[in-house]
Design an enzyme around this catalytic site. Structure first.
Site, mmCIF file in Angstrom:
data_model
loop_
_atom_site.group_PDB
_atom_site.id
_atom_site.type_symbol
_atom_site.label_atom_id
_atom_site.label_comp_id
_atom_site.label_asym_id
_atom_site.label_seq_id
_atom_site.Cartn_x
_atom_site.Cartn_y
_atom_site.Cartn_z
ATOM 1 N N ASN A 8 0.864 -1.179 0.000
ATOM 2 C CA ASN A 8 0.000 0.000 0.000
ATOM 3 C C ASN A 8 0.905 1.235 0.000
ATOM 4 O O ASN A 8 1.478 1.581 1.017
ATOM 5 C CB ASN A 8 -0.886 -0.033 1.265
ATOM 6 N N LYS A 10 0.146 4.279 -0.334
ATOM 7 C CA LYS A 10 -0.473 5.504 0.207
ATOM 8 C C LYS A 10 -0.204 6.665 -0.769
ATOM 9 O O LYS A 10 -0.188 6.428 -1.982
ATOM 10 C CB LYS A 10 0.033 5.775 1.623
ATOM 11 N N HIS A 93 -9.378 1.266 4.853
ATOM 12 C CA HIS A 93 -8.104 1.461 5.565
ATOM 13 C C HIS A 93 -8.345 2.442 6.727
ATOM 14 O O HIS A 93 -9.154 3.372 6.607
ATOM 15 C CB HIS A 93 -7.047 2.014 4.606
ATOM 16 N N GLU A 95 -6.785 4.895 7.732
ATOM 17 C CA GLU A 95 -6.587 6.313 7.384
ATOM 18 C C GLU A 95 -7.828 6.868 6.681
ATOM 19 O O GLU A 95 -8.180 8.037 6.849
ATOM 20 C CB GLU A 95 -5.309 6.477 6.530
ATOM 21 N N GLU A 163 -5.316 -4.755 10.708
ATOM 22 C CA GLU A 163 -4.258 -3.776 10.949
ATOM 23 C C GLU A 163 -4.534 -3.020 12.241
ATOM 24 O O GLU A 163 -5.324 -2.051 12.246
ATOM 25 C CB GLU A 163 -4.196 -2.769 9.790
ATOM 26 N N GLY A 169 2.904 2.011 10.900
ATOM 27 C CA GLY A 169 3.967 3.014 10.778
ATOM 28 C C GLY A 169 4.715 3.303 12.066
ATOM 29 O O GLY A 169 5.442 4.293 12.149
ATOM 30 N N SER A 207 3.564 -2.290 10.329
ATOM 31 C CA SER A 207 5.010 -2.394 10.570
ATOM 32 C C SER A 207 5.623 -3.728 10.133
ATOM 33 O O SER A 207 6.567 -4.217 10.767
ATOM 34 C CB SER A 207 5.330 -2.109 12.043
HETATM 35 P P1 PGA Z 1 2.988 0.141 7.612
HETATM 36 O O1 PGA Z 1 1.525 0.466 7.037
HETATM 37 O O2 PGA Z 1 3.433 -1.156 7.000
HETATM 38 O O3 PGA Z 1 3.817 1.313 7.191
HETATM 39 O O4 PGA Z 1 2.854 0.021 9.093
HETATM 40 C C1 PGA Z 1 0.579 -0.559 6.849
HETATM 41 C C2 PGA Z 1 -0.686 0.019 6.290
HETATM 42 O O5 PGA Z 1 -1.044 1.163 6.622
HETATM 43 O O6 PGA Z 1 -1.382 -0.652 5.501
#
Ligand code: PGA
Length: 249
Positions: A8, A10, A93, A95, A163, A169, A207
């Site tokens: 992903n 983003k 997601h 976000e 998640e 992150g 992560s």
């Molecule tokens: P990350 O993000 O691997 O940077 O933790 C995962 C995601 O938001 O799908």
């Protein structure tokens, strides 16, 4: 089609850097016949990435889709995605939920449209830190699942990405055994609440890197990963896909 390793991106990428990403990925992936690995670039790079990956097994998906089409300024419909050869989308997601206010019921509409259009969905769920600390993760996840997909007929390939929001992150991940148990719980709830008693694959996200991928992929109910930060590097992402391929079952 079941997708196991999904990047992903983003809101990252550029016409130039996408080309070097493909170069790095291509020279680092062990199995050129990959069929379960995908990336989700921003909408504006979908077309470029679809053509750059035409001789690789890599699938290209979008990071979101709208629940409808027509008079909806600024939105991207499923048909528009399908039209350029995009074969699936991430939906829900954290976000999108947090920044853009997408509720469980609103996401349900996206799921209904996607299922009706035969469009594959990777549906994200996950708890905030407060729920994790309070020990109410399962209640929180169950509510997300029930409100968004109870009584829906889920298509083959429908996948959940678990998640935990606090793991995205941050470099922190839950205890591996806890992730495995949560995935089993998610499979059971989706199975009992969907119309066709569908048991989904469940990917872990938050992560994931080439350092922790091996221990994650050894677990029975972890069917793959949704990867943010580590997917921005083609070599690192290919390395995670290589680890998944060699997981031994
Ligand atoms: P990350 O993000 O691997 O940077 O933790 C995962 C995601 O938001 O799908």
């Amino acid at each position: 089609m079941s997708l196991s390793i999904i990047g992903n991106w983003k809101s990252n990428g550029s016409l130039e850097s996408n080309k070097s990403w493909i170069h790095d990925f291509k020279y680092s992936i062990n199995d050129p016949e990959i069929s379960n690995v995908a990336i989700c670039p921003p909408f504006t790079y979908l077309d470029q990435m679809i053509s750059l990956t035409s001789n690789l097994g890599l699938s290209i998906g979008s990071q979101d889709i709208d629940s409808s089409s027509g008079a909806r300024t600024g939105s991207i419909s499923i048909n528009a995605c399908k039209d350029i050869g995009c074969c699936f989308s991430i939906v829900g997601h954290s976000e999108r939920r947090e920044i853009f206010g997408e509720s469980n019921m609103y996401l349900r509409q996206k799921l209904i449209t996607a299922q009706e259009s035969g469009f594959q969905v990777i549906f994200c769920i996950g708890e905030p830190k407060e729920q994790q600390l309070a020990g109410t993760t399962n209640n929180f996840l169950e509510k997300q699942i029930i409100e968004s997909l109870s009584d829906l007929e889920l298509l083959d390939g429908f996948t959940i990405a678990y998640e935990p929001i606090w793991a995205i992150g941050t470099g922190k991940i839950p205890d591996i055994k806890d992730i495995n148990a949560t995935h089993k719980f998610i499979k059971d709830i989706v199975q009992s609440s969907s119309k066709n008693n569908f048991t989904p694959n469940v990917l872990y996200g938050g992560s994931v890197t080439s350092k922790n991928a091996e221990v994650l992929f050894k677990e029975k109910y972890i069917d793959g990963a949704l990867i943010g930060g580590a997917s921005l590097n083609g070599k690192e992402f290919a390395e995670i896909a290589n680890i998944f391929k060699n997981r031994g079952f």
